[in-house]
Write an enzyme that holds these catalytic residues in place. Structure first.
Site, PDB file in Angstrom:
ATOM      1  N   HIS A 155       7.653  45.865  -4.100  1.00  0.00           N
ATOM      2  CA  HIS A 155       7.727  44.389  -3.607  1.00  0.00           C
ATOM      3  C   HIS A 155       6.146  44.011  -3.864  1.00  0.00           C
ATOM      4  O   HIS A 155       6.729  42.153  -3.758  1.00  0.00           O
ATOM      5  CB  HIS A 155       8.750  44.464  -2.299  1.00  0.00           C
ATOM      6  CG  HIS A 155      10.170  45.554  -2.816  1.00  0.00           C
ATOM      7  ND1 HIS A 155      11.090  44.945  -1.488  1.00  0.00           N
ATOM      8  CD2 HIS A 155      10.791  45.761  -3.313  1.00  0.00           C
ATOM      9  CE1 HIS A 155      11.947  45.356  -1.421  1.00  0.00           C
ATOM     10  NE2 HIS A 155      11.728  46.093  -2.829  1.00  0.00           N
ATOM     11  N   LYS A 405      13.458  53.347   1.727  1.00  0.00           N
ATOM     12  CA  LYS A 405      13.067  53.159   0.048  1.00  0.00           C
ATOM     13  C   LYS A 405      11.678  52.514  -0.411  1.00  0.00           C
ATOM     14  O   LYS A 405      11.287  51.889  -1.866  1.00  0.00           O
ATOM     15  CB  LYS A 405      13.977  52.300   0.217  1.00  0.00           C
ATOM     16  CG  LYS A 405      15.548  52.335  -0.033  1.00  0.00           C
ATOM     17  CD  LYS A 405      16.567  51.089  -0.325  1.00  0.00           C
ATOM     18  CE  LYS A 405      16.808  50.869   1.200  1.00  0.00           C
ATOM     19  NZ  LYS A 405      18.290  50.295   1.129  1.00  0.00           N
ATOM     20  N   PHE A 406      10.727  52.801   0.823  1.00  0.00           N
ATOM     21  CA  PHE A 406       9.349  52.498   0.908  1.00  0.00           C
ATOM     22  C   PHE A 406       8.827  50.951  -0.255  1.00  0.00           C
ATOM     23  O   PHE A 406       8.386  50.753  -1.483  1.00  0.00           O
ATOM     24  CB  PHE A 406       8.992  53.637  -0.744  1.00  0.00           C
ATOM     25  CG  PHE A 406       9.267  54.972  -0.384  1.00  0.00           C
ATOM     26  CD1 PHE A 406       9.142  55.412   0.401  1.00  0.00           C
ATOM     27  CD2 PHE A 406      10.167  55.367  -0.847  1.00  0.00           C
ATOM     28  CE1 PHE A 406       9.488  56.731   1.069  1.00  0.00           C
ATOM     29  CE2 PHE A 406      10.532  56.707  -0.736  1.00  0.00           C
ATOM     30  CZ  PHE A 406      10.435  57.277   0.486  1.00  0.00           C
ATOM     31  N   CYS A 407       9.786  50.168   0.438  1.00  0.00           N
ATOM     32  CA  CYS A 407       9.372  48.651  -0.698  1.00  0.00           C
ATOM     33  C   CYS A 407       9.719  48.444  -1.651  1.00  0.00           C
ATOM     34  O   CYS A 407       8.747  47.938  -2.917  1.00  0.00           O
ATOM     35  CB  CYS A 407       7.743  47.964  -0.137  1.00  0.00           C
ATOM     36  SG  CYS A 407       7.985  48.173   1.840  1.00  0.00           S
ATOM     37  N   ALA A 408      10.199  49.536  -3.114  1.00  0.00           N
ATOM     38  CA  ALA A 408      10.475  49.376  -3.735  1.00  0.00           C
ATOM     39  C   ALA A 408      12.346  50.192  -4.295  1.00  0.00           C
ATOM     40  O   ALA A 408      13.050  50.777  -4.924  1.00  0.00           O
ATOM     41  CB  ALA A 408       9.720  50.632  -4.699  1.00  0.00           C
TER      42      ALA A 408
END
Length: 451
Positions: A155, A405-408
Site C-alpha cells: 500500500h 494481508k501484509f498491506c497488500a
C-alpha cells in the site's frame, strides 16, 4: 566492521525438549532428520538473539524471529554506533558549538554513505525521511504527471499515487500483473506506450512472496517511453546489492528498520530536478533559507526555500536514525552480499523443502517464472485462519511470524487469499534451527488436526 560469526547461537538448554513436548506427534522424527542436515549458523550478531519468550506449557524458549520483513532486529554494530553517538549528540547545521559540528558532520557523512551504498549518481539527492512510506509520499508530492504501478504493490507504493496531485488531477494507472514476469513486462510496455506517463513506480521484491523483479529491465521499459522509474527497495536492500547507475534507477526508497537499523528513519535517493522545484514537503525551519514577514499591504511571509535535501527536511532531523542507516549500510558491505545471498539461499531451500513436505500447506507465488527470492515465504495452512496459525506458532513454539494481508490487499485477493496468509521471513541473524523449528511446529499442528 565485520560481524560474521563462527558458530550458531544456541537455544536455552530446555528449548529442544520443551518444543518437542508441545507441538504434537511426529516432532522427534523430524528433529532427528533435521539434525543430520548441515547446520547453518547466523551470519551476523543481532540484538535480542538470545531473547527468551513464554511458552504454553513449560519454561521460556529462545525466540525464533521469523518476522524480518516487518522489522529486522538491529545489528549489534548498528546499536553500538548509535550508543556511541549519544554522548556527542547535538542539534545539526546551525550550531557553532563543537558537539553540534561533530553531529552535523556525522549526519552529512551518513548521507554520503547511503549514496555510495545505493551506487547513486554524484548529483543525486539523498533525503532522510521517516521510512519508505514517507519517502514515497515525498516522491508523490514532487511528481507531476501520470504514474504507472502494478497491482502487486505494498500500500505504501499504491495509495500515495492514488491521491490527487497538487493540481487536483488523479494520475495513477494500475496495471494488473500477469502470471509470468515476462508477460508483466509486456503489459507494462503496452501501458506506457499507450499514453505518456511521468513515472513507473514498482517494488523490487514482493513483501508477500519475496519474489524479485528484474529492475534493470523495468527501468529500460520506462525509459524507452520517456518515463522515470521509482523503485521501492524496502524488501531488497538488505538482501541484494543495488546500483542505481547500473540498474538505471531514477529514484530509490527504503527504510532503516528493514535494513537492521530500526531507529525510525528512511531515505529517498534520486534525481534533484523534480525535488528542487517541488514545494517543500514540510514547511519550517531548516527548509527555509530566508524569511520576511509581509508589510501592512501584504499578508503571509516571503520565503526563499533551500534546494537540495534540506528543502524537504524541515525541522530537527532524526540524526540517530540517519547514523544508524549509514552504520547498517557499512556493516552489510563488510559482510558482503555474496555471503548474504548464499546464507539466505541455503535457508530458503531448507524452508521450501520443509513446506513442500506438508500436504496442508500451500506456498504463495505471484509469477510462474520467477527464479529469485529474498528471505520471505508466504503460505497458507488449509482450513486454519492465518491468525490461528501465527498464535499457535508463538504460544507453542516461541516463533514469531506475520499473519494477515501484509498491506497488500489487492495482491492477496488475486492470489485467492482475501482473508490473508502467514509469512515467515528471515535474515542475517537466522540459523537452520529457526527454520527447522518452524517446520516441526507446522508438522505437529497439521498432524494434530488429523489425529
Amino acid at each position: 566492521m565485520t560481524a560474521v560469526l563462527s558458530a550458531p547461537l544456541q537455544a536455552s538448554g530446555t528449548d529442544a525438549g520443551h518444543i518437542e513436548s508441545c507441538v504434537g506427534p511426529g516432532l522427534a522424527t523430524s528433529t532427528e532428520s533435521a539434525a543430520r542436515r548441515r547446520r547453518i549458523a547466523p551470519l551476523a550478531r543481532v540484538v535480542g538473539a538470545d531473547e527468551c519468550v513464554p511458552s504454553a506449557a513449560g519454561p521460556p524458549v529462545r525466540y525464533a524471529n521469523l518476522d524480518y520483513a516487518a522489522s529486522a532486529p538491529a545489528l549489534a554494530e548498528v546499536a553500538d554506533v548509535v550508543q556511541g553517538s549519544l554522548a556527542q549528540y547535538a542539534s545539526v547545521h546551525r550550531g557553532a558549538g563543537h558537539l553540534s559540528q561533530v553531529t552535523t558532520r556525522r549526519y552529512e557523512a551518513a548521507r554520503e554513505v547511503v549514496r555510495r551504498f545505493a551506487r547513486a549518481r554524484v548529483d543525486d539527492n539523498v533525503v532522510f525521511t521517516r521510512g519508505t512510506t514517507d519517502a514515497i509520499n515525498l516522491a508523490a508530492h514532487a511528481t507531476r504527471g501520470d504514474v504507472v504501478v502494478l497491482d502487486i504493490e505494498h500500500h505504501a507504493n499504491l495509495l500515495p499515487w492514488c491521491a490527487p496531485d497538487q493540481s487536483g488531477s488523479s494520475r495513477v494507472r494500475v496495471v494488473q500483473a500477469c502470471d509470468t514476469i515476462e508477460d508483466t513486462l509486456v503489459a507494462l510496455e503496452a501501458e506506457l506506450a499507450s499514453s505518456p506517463a511521468a513515472l513507473l513506480a514498482v517494488t523490487a521484491a514482493s513483501n508477500v512472496t519475496g519474489e524479485v523483479l528484474p529492475i534493470g529491465r523495468l527501468a529500460a521499459v520506462a525509459h524507452r517511453h520517456g518515463a522515470r522509474i521509482l523503485v521501492d527497495a524496502a524488501q531488497l536492500v538488505a538482501h541484494r546489492r543495488i546500483s542505481m547507475v547500473s540498474h538505471g534507477i531514477d529514484y530509490l526508497v527504503f527504510s532503516g528498520h528493514k535494513l537492521y537499523a530500526p531507529f525510525g528513519a528512511g531515505v529517498l535517493v534520486g534525481r534533484a530536478d523534480w525535488l528542487d522545484v517541488a514545494t517543500p514537503y514540510l514547511a519550517g525551519g531548516g527548509a527555509s533559507a530566508q524569511v520576511a514577514i509581509g508589510t501592512d499591504d501584504e499578508s503571509g511571509a516571503d520565503v526563499a526555500w533551500h534546494t537540495g535535501p534540506a528543502r524537504h527536511e524541515a525541522g530537527s532531523p532524526n540524526v540517530l536514525g540517519a547514523i544508524a542507516i549509514a552504520a547498517a549500510c557499512e556493516a552489510l558491505a563488510d559482510i558482503g552480499f555474496e555471503s548474504i545471498g548464499l546464507h539466505e539461499a541455503e535457508l530458503t531451500a531448507r524452508l521450501d523443502d520443509g513446506l513442500a513436505g506438508l500436504a496442508d500447506v500451500t506456498a504463495l507465488r505471484v509469477f510462474a517464472d520467477s527464479t529469485d527470492r529474498v528471505g520471505i515465504a508466504g503460505f497458507d495452512v488449509d482450513g486454519l485462519a492465518p491468525r490461528a496459525v501465527a498464535e499457535h506458532l508463538s504460544s507453542v513454539a516461541g516463533i514469531g511470524v506475520r499473519d494477515g494481508k501484509f498491506c497488500a490487499h489487492p495482491l492477496l485477493k488475486r492470489l485467492g487469499h482475501p482473508e490473508g496468509a502467514v509469512r515467515a521471513s528471515f535474515g542475517l541473524g537466522t540459523c537452520s534451527d529457526d527454520i527447522d523449528r518452524l517446520i516441526d511446529a507446522l508438522t505437529g499442528l497439521t498432524r494434530a488436526r488429523t489425529a
